[in-house]
Motif scaffolding. Structure first.
Motif, PDB file in Angstrom:
ATOM      1  N   VAL A  33     -23.398 -33.917  22.019  1.00  0.00           N
ATOM      2  CA  VAL A  33     -23.239 -34.669  20.778  1.00  0.00           C
ATOM      3  C   VAL A  33     -24.019 -33.918  19.698  1.00  0.00           C
ATOM      4  O   VAL A  33     -25.246 -33.888  19.715  1.00  0.00           O
ATOM      5  N   THR A  34     -23.304 -33.290  18.793  1.00  0.00           N
ATOM      6  CA  THR A  34     -23.947 -32.462  17.776  1.00  0.00           C
ATOM      7  C   THR A  34     -23.406 -32.794  16.388  1.00  0.00           C
ATOM      8  O   THR A  34     -22.413 -33.514  16.254  1.00  0.00           O
ATOM      9  N   GLY A  35     -24.066 -32.230  15.377  1.00  0.00           N
ATOM     10  CA  GLY A  35     -23.596 -32.363  14.000  1.00  0.00           C
ATOM     11  C   GLY A  35     -23.526 -33.800  13.537  1.00  0.00           C
ATOM     12  O   GLY A  35     -24.379 -34.631  13.862  1.00  0.00           O
ATOM     13  N   PRO A  36     -22.474 -34.144  12.793  1.00  0.00           N
ATOM     14  CA  PRO A  36     -22.345 -35.494  12.233  1.00  0.00           C
ATOM     15  C   PRO A  36     -22.326 -36.590  13.293  1.00  0.00           C
ATOM     16  O   PRO A  36     -22.830 -37.691  13.069  1.00  0.00           O
ATOM     17  N   MET A  37     -21.771 -36.295  14.491  1.00  0.00           N
ATOM     18  CA  MET A  37     -21.707 -37.330  15.520  1.00  0.00           C
ATOM     19  C   MET A  37     -23.082 -37.629  16.102  1.00  0.00           C
ATOM     20  O   MET A  37     -23.340 -38.730  16.584  1.00  0.00           O
ATOM     21  N   GLU A  38     -23.997 -36.669  16.067  1.00  0.00           N
ATOM     22  CA  GLU A  38     -25.371 -36.917  16.493  1.00  0.00           C
ATOM     23  C   GLU A  38     -26.024 -37.931  15.556  1.00  0.00           C
ATOM     24  O   GLU A  38     -26.707 -38.860  15.991  1.00  0.00           O
ATOM     25  N   ILE A  39     -25.765 -37.767  14.276  1.00  0.00           N
ATOM     26  CA  ILE A  39     -26.297 -38.695  13.271  1.00  0.00           C
ATOM     27  C   ILE A  39     -25.655 -40.071  13.442  1.00  0.00           C
ATOM     28  O   ILE A  39     -26.325 -41.108  13.354  1.00  0.00           O
ATOM     29  N   LYS A  40     -24.369 -40.085  13.722  1.00  0.00           N
ATOM     30  CA  LYS A  40     -23.647 -41.353  13.870  1.00  0.00           C
ATOM     31  C   LYS A  40     -24.115 -42.115  15.113  1.00  0.00           C
ATOM     32  O   LYS A  40     -24.279 -43.340  15.080  1.00  0.00           O
ATOM     33  N   LEU A  41     -24.348 -41.399  16.208  1.00  0.00           N
ATOM     34  CA  LEU A  41     -24.830 -42.044  17.434  1.00  0.00           C
ATOM     35  C   LEU A  41     -26.217 -42.630  17.203  1.00  0.00           C
ATOM     36  O   LEU A  41     -26.505 -43.761  17.608  1.00  0.00           O
ATOM     37  N   ARG A  42     -27.080 -41.861  16.543  1.00  0.00           N
ATOM     38  CA  ARG A  42     -28.430 -42.343  16.241  1.00  0.00           C
ATOM     39  C   ARG A  42     -28.366 -43.601  15.378  1.00  0.00           C
ATOM     40  O   ARG A  42     -29.089 -44.573  15.625  1.00  0.00           O
ATOM     41  N   ALA A  43     -27.487 -43.610  14.381  1.00  0.00           N
ATOM     42  CA  ALA A  43     -27.343 -44.771  13.500  1.00  0.00           C
ATOM     43  C   ALA A  43     -26.835 -45.987  14.267  1.00  0.00           C
ATOM     44  O   ALA A  43     -27.284 -47.117  14.033  1.00  0.00           O
ATOM     45  N   ALA A  44     -25.909 -45.769  15.193  1.00  0.00           N
ATOM     46  CA  ALA A  44     -25.361 -46.877  15.981  1.00  0.00           C
ATOM     47  C   ALA A  44     -26.441 -47.511  16.855  1.00  0.00           C
ATOM     48  O   ALA A  44     -26.498 -48.740  17.010  1.00  0.00           O
ATOM     49  N   ILE A  45     -27.314 -46.693  17.420  1.00  0.00           N
ATOM     50  CA  ILE A  45     -28.410 -47.207  18.242  1.00  0.00           C
ATOM     51  C   ILE A  45     -29.386 -48.008  17.383  1.00  0.00           C
ATOM     52  O   ILE A  45     -29.827 -49.099  17.765  1.00  0.00           O
TER      53      ILE A  45
END
Length: 342
Positions: A33-45
């Motif tokens: 999980v890299t780039g924008p999806m890393e940020i999105k996963l962190r935000a979802a948590i």
């Protein structure tokens, strides 16, 4: 029980949607999980458990390093003859270390069938996604408040609160700044009458005031962001006493609200916080770090276990920014009831 056709159809849609979102061809094989999806996963948590937004959740580059000071404590104003005034923060020696952290949130086939029949395909995907992110988020707090070690092979049966997953905030302070944690016996006795014995307190307000004035230095003591984290056993004991004494509706409301402010500080009872622990600190003082670029996911149907598993792997760990801005009474030292006779 086998998966129903509608559940299989919903799972196919869930997998397809997840693959599109993460830009990977097959989510049943581990992927980074890299780039924008890393940020999105962190935000979802963060969004799944409100308390996580109050502490410091941060990505770092290295597995080991200096604690990343948020730079918002102590005085920042003054003057200097012949130059400009600055006040640096001394974090030398305050280090962090991240460890391999592996999470798995699962849903059994029976529950999947119920979810698939309970609403739309969109609702099913929402339930699946929220189940995974909430489990991951709650475990951050579970380990953060209860962790004492990082075992090579963890035992969730012997350590249901993740005590062996990682060293949490309280353990780090006990090891690195032991004077900040009271370990002498404290007695919270709401039923006390007359003269109190040594170490005995009638109210939580008195205990919080003692911790703040004894363990928190002057530069932090009157910070408006200072809060108290208090265990549910303590608030329950205090509320029971107040409710028993209350004979008016207004007094009962006051008793129910008493845990919102204790000793002049806003009070919180976070998820999985030990029942008899009490901590005075700044919430941003509690840090959780994840190494950037280490996140990976996997989502698959595991027939041998009759369940769908969402997996999340990364390097993660905990840190406390300012040890002196953390004052606590260890739960092993806290007793509910009268102090023994001398």
């Amino acid at each position: 029980m086998n998966l129903t056709p509608i559940a299989l159809s919903c799972l196919l849609a869930y997998s397809s949607n997840m693959a599109t979102g993460y830009q990977t061809p097959d989510v049943s094989k581990q992927f980074s999980v890299t780039g924008p999806m890393e940020i999105k996963l962190r935000a979802a948590i963060l969004d799944s458990v409100e308390f996580l937004k109050l502490i410091t959740m941060m990505d770092v580059d290295q597995i080991k390093g200096q604690v990343v000071s948020v730079g918002n404590t102590g005085i920042a104003t003054g003057r200097k003859s012949g130059g400009r005034f600055t006040s640096g923060q001394d974090v030398k020696g305050n280090t962090y270390e991240l460890v391999e952290t592996d999470s798995c949130a699962f849903v059994d086939w029976g529950t999947l069938a119920v979810w698939a029949n309970a609403g739309s395909e969109r609702q099913f995907m929402k339930l699946m996604s929220e189940n995974a992110t909430m489990r991951f988020a709650l475990d951050i707090l579970r380990v953060g408040f209860n962790g004492t070690s990082a075992a090579a092979d963890t035992d969730p049966v012997a350590n249901p609160l993740g005590q062996d997953v990682n060293k949490g905030w309280h353990q780090l302070v006990k090891e690195k700044a032991p004077d900040q944690v009271m370990t002498d016996a404290i007695y919270f006795n709401p039923d006390a009458t007359g003269v109190l014995k040594d170490g005995e307190y009638k109210t939580l307000d008195a205990i919080v005031t003692e911790v703040k004035n004894t363990l928190i230095p002057e530069q932090f003591r009157n910070d408006p962001r200072l809060v108290v984290l208090v265990g549910s056993d303590l608030t329950a004991a205090a509320q029971t006493k107040l409710m028993n004494q209350a004979d008016k509706p207004s007094e009962r409301v006051a008793a129910q609200m008493m845990d919102k402010s204790i000793g002049g500080l806003r009070a919180y009872t976070p998820p999985f916080f030990p029942g008899k622990r009490l901590v005075v600190t700044l919430l941003p003082n509690l840090h959780c770090y994840t190494q950037k670029g280490t996140r990976s996911r996997k989502s698959e149907n595991v027939e041998d276990r009759k369940r769908w598993e969402d997996k999340y792997w990364r390097f993660e760990g905990y840190a406390v920014d300012e040890m002196q801005a953390y004052g606590a009474i260890d739960e092993a030292a806290m007793n509910i009831g009268a102090a023994p006779a001398v």
